[in-house]
Design a protein around this motif. Sequence first.
Motif, PDB file in Angstrom:
ATOM      1  N   GLN A  39     -48.003  -2.638  60.321  1.00 38.95           N
ATOM      2  CA  GLN A  39     -48.492  -2.790  61.690  1.00 38.95           C
ATOM      3  C   GLN A  39     -49.788  -2.008  61.916  1.00 38.95           C
ATOM      4  O   GLN A  39     -50.581  -2.363  62.794  1.00 38.95           O
ATOM      5  CB  GLN A  39     -47.412  -2.341  62.678  1.00 38.95           C
ATOM      6  CG  GLN A  39     -46.203  -3.258  62.727  1.00 38.95           C
ATOM      7  CD  GLN A  39     -46.593  -4.703  62.992  1.00 38.95           C
ATOM      8  OE1 GLN A  39     -47.437  -4.980  63.853  1.00 38.95           O
ATOM      9  NE2 GLN A  39     -45.997  -5.616  62.241  1.00 38.95           N
ATOM     10  N   TYR A  42     -52.271  -4.542  60.989  1.00 40.16           N
ATOM     11  CA  TYR A  42     -52.331  -5.650  61.946  1.00 40.16           C
ATOM     12  C   TYR A  42     -52.942  -5.239  63.282  1.00 40.16           C
ATOM     13  O   TYR A  42     -53.488  -6.083  64.006  1.00 40.16           O
ATOM     14  CB  TYR A  42     -50.942  -6.246  62.160  1.00 40.16           C
ATOM     15  CG  TYR A  42     -50.531  -7.220  61.078  1.00 40.16           C
ATOM     16  CD1 TYR A  42     -51.336  -8.305  60.756  1.00 40.16           C
ATOM     17  CD2 TYR A  42     -49.334  -7.051  60.384  1.00 40.16           C
ATOM     18  CE1 TYR A  42     -50.964  -9.200  59.773  1.00 40.16           C
ATOM     19  CE2 TYR A  42     -48.945  -7.949  59.388  1.00 40.16           C
ATOM     20  CZ  TYR A  42     -49.783  -9.023  59.091  1.00 40.16           C
ATOM     21  OH  TYR A  42     -49.413  -9.911  58.098  1.00 40.16           O
ATOM     22  N   ARG A  43     -52.853  -3.967  63.631  1.00 39.96           N
ATOM     23  CA  ARG A  43     -53.501  -3.523  64.863  1.00 39.96           C
ATOM     24  C   ARG A  43     -55.027  -3.585  64.747  1.00 39.96           C
ATOM     25  O   ARG A  43     -55.716  -3.703  65.764  1.00 39.96           O
ATOM     26  CB  ARG A  43     -53.067  -2.092  65.211  1.00 39.96           C
ATOM     27  CG  ARG A  43     -51.699  -1.992  65.862  1.00 39.96           C
ATOM     28  CD  ARG A  43     -51.482  -0.648  66.516  1.00 39.96           C
ATOM     29  NE  ARG A  43     -51.425   0.423  65.525  1.00 39.96           N
ATOM     30  CZ  ARG A  43     -50.283   0.829  64.944  1.00 39.96           C
ATOM     31  NH1 ARG A  43     -49.137   0.238  65.246  1.00 39.96           N
ATOM     32  NH2 ARG A  43     -50.296   1.815  64.067  1.00 39.96           N
ATOM     33  N   ARG A  44     -55.507  -3.506  63.540  1.00 41.36           N
ATOM     34  CA  ARG A  44     -56.952  -3.542  63.293  1.00 41.36           C
ATOM     35  C   ARG A  44     -57.432  -4.935  62.874  1.00 41.36           C
ATOM     36  O   ARG A  44     -58.559  -5.324  63.176  1.00 41.36           O
ATOM     37  CB  ARG A  44     -57.314  -2.535  62.193  1.00 41.36           C
ATOM     38  CG  ARG A  44     -57.136  -1.099  62.628  1.00 41.36           C
ATOM     39  CD  ARG A  44     -57.099  -0.160  61.433  1.00 41.36           C
ATOM     40  NE  ARG A  44     -57.174   1.243  61.844  1.00 41.36           N
ATOM     41  CZ  ARG A  44     -56.161   1.941  62.316  1.00 41.36           C
ATOM     42  NH1 ARG A  44     -54.963   1.354  62.432  1.00 41.36           N
ATOM     43  NH2 ARG A  44     -56.307   3.198  62.673  1.00 41.36           N
ATOM     44  N   HIS A  45     -56.565  -5.659  62.175  1.00 39.14           N
ATOM     45  CA  HIS A  45     -56.921  -6.979  61.643  1.00 39.14           C
ATOM     46  C   HIS A  45     -55.735  -7.902  61.890  1.00 39.14           C
ATOM     47  O   HIS A  45     -54.681  -7.744  61.251  1.00 39.14           O
ATOM     48  CB  HIS A  45     -57.231  -6.887  60.146  1.00 39.14           C
ATOM     49  CG  HIS A  45     -58.198  -5.793  59.804  1.00 39.14           C
ATOM     50  ND1 HIS A  45     -59.559  -5.924  59.965  1.00 39.14           N
ATOM     51  CD2 HIS A  45     -57.988  -4.524  59.330  1.00 39.14           C
ATOM     52  CE1 HIS A  45     -60.160  -4.803  59.584  1.00 39.14           C
ATOM     53  NE2 HIS A  45     -59.230  -3.941  59.207  1.00 39.14           N
ATOM     54  N   PRO A  46     -55.857  -8.850  62.797  1.00 42.61           N
ATOM     55  CA  PRO A  46     -54.712  -9.662  63.203  1.00 42.61           C
ATOM     56  C   PRO A  46     -54.135 -10.570  62.124  1.00 42.61           C
ATOM     57  O   PRO A  46     -53.024 -11.089  62.280  1.00 42.61           O
ATOM     58  CB  PRO A  46     -55.256 -10.488  64.378  1.00 42.61           C
ATOM     59  CG  PRO A  46     -56.746 -10.462  64.211  1.00 42.61           C
ATOM     60  CD  PRO A  46     -57.061  -9.160  63.585  1.00 42.61           C
ATOM     61  N   SER A  47     -54.866 -10.764  61.021  1.00 42.03           N
ATOM     62  CA  SER A  47     -54.373 -11.624  59.954  1.00 42.03           C
ATOM     63  C   SER A  47     -55.015 -11.224  58.632  1.00 42.03           C
ATOM     64  O   SER A  47     -55.996 -10.470  58.600  1.00 42.03           O
ATOM     65  CB  SER A  47     -54.694 -13.097  60.249  1.00 42.03           C
ATOM     66  OG  SER A  47     -56.106 -13.298  60.234  1.00 42.03           O
ATOM     67  N   LYS A  48     -54.463 -11.741  57.534  1.00 39.47           N
ATOM     68  CA  LYS A  48     -55.065 -11.477  56.220  1.00 39.47           C
ATOM     69  C   LYS A  48     -56.468 -12.053  56.160  1.00 39.47           C
ATOM     70  O   LYS A  48     -57.382 -11.434  55.593  1.00 39.47           O
ATOM     71  CB  LYS A  48     -54.197 -12.076  55.113  1.00 39.47           C
ATOM     72  CG  LYS A  48     -54.732 -11.767  53.715  1.00 39.47           C
ATOM     73  CD  LYS A  48     -53.801 -12.237  52.620  1.00 39.47           C
ATOM     74  CE  LYS A  48     -53.915 -13.719  52.373  1.00 39.47           C
ATOM     75  NZ  LYS A  48     -53.235 -14.144  51.120  1.00 39.47           N
ATOM     76  N   SER A  50     -58.569 -12.409  58.613  1.00 41.02           N
ATOM     77  CA  SER A  50     -59.447 -11.525  59.370  1.00 41.02           C
ATOM     78  C   SER A  50     -59.817 -10.289  58.558  1.00 41.02           C
ATOM     79  O   SER A  50     -60.977  -9.842  58.553  1.00 41.02           O
ATOM     80  CB  SER A  50     -58.762 -11.102  60.679  1.00 41.02           C
ATOM     81  OG  SER A  50     -59.516 -10.115  61.345  1.00 41.02           O
ATOM     82  N   THR A  54     -63.525  -9.162  57.158  1.00 41.32           N
ATOM     83  CA  THR A  54     -64.085  -7.838  57.427  1.00 41.32           C
ATOM     84  C   THR A  54     -64.561  -7.190  56.136  1.00 41.32           C
ATOM     85  O   THR A  54     -65.621  -6.545  56.101  1.00 41.32           O
ATOM     86  CB  THR A  54     -63.051  -6.934  58.117  1.00 41.32           C
ATOM     87  OG1 THR A  54     -62.627  -7.546  59.335  1.00 41.32           O
ATOM     88  CG2 THR A  54     -63.643  -5.562  58.422  1.00 41.32           C
TER      89      THR A  54
END
Length: 212
Positions: A39, A42-48, A50, A54
């Motif tokens: 998590q 996921y808080r920083r990147h909503p999906s793989k 994404s 980045t």
Amino acid sequence: MSEELDALILKTATRLFGEQGYAATSVEQIAAVAGVGKQTIYRRHPSKESLFKTVIAELGNSFLRAASPSAEMVSSDPLQALYKTMRMLLDLILSPETLSLSRTFIAEGWRFPDLVNHAGAHIFDPLEKLTCTLLTAVSRAGLLKAGCDLEETSQMLATLCLGGPHQQVLFGRRVLLTAQDRDHYLDHAWRAFMTGILATPAPPPSGNRDRR
């Protein structure tokens, strides 16, 4: 602490995407190797996807930060600024990190075309723009032959100085392994190319003797 955690996640993701490929790497794996909770990622990147985007954007940004010459250098000697930029970029594109991610694009690009397009927009396009901007400065200094198409010429210069060596290494050829090898290659490529576009003969490049 937050910035250090962000950097750790990106560094870990970069390594795993490069080593295992995009499809074979999961957010769970990245979290486990980084020693953080899923998590937290996921808080920083909503999906793989994404997260991978980045990673690519940060790689492109790191190229620009490292290779972009100062405005003072471009103003005082645009030709030398262009040479030094090509030399710095040669090291960057032949780095293990860049090569491993490049192999991921080649192997899996047909399955994930959006990711390849993202790499083009955040790595290749900005580097071509940087090369064209520096070549424009050379032109404004009156050093190029008349009628030189700057955009096309900058693309050809980047292909010769960067694209060729990058492709050879991706194909498994053990070339340009040392700084001396890269200096030698770029010096010869530079002289050959500049002979065709400069209004006067190209001076011997001095970037390998006076690197930033």
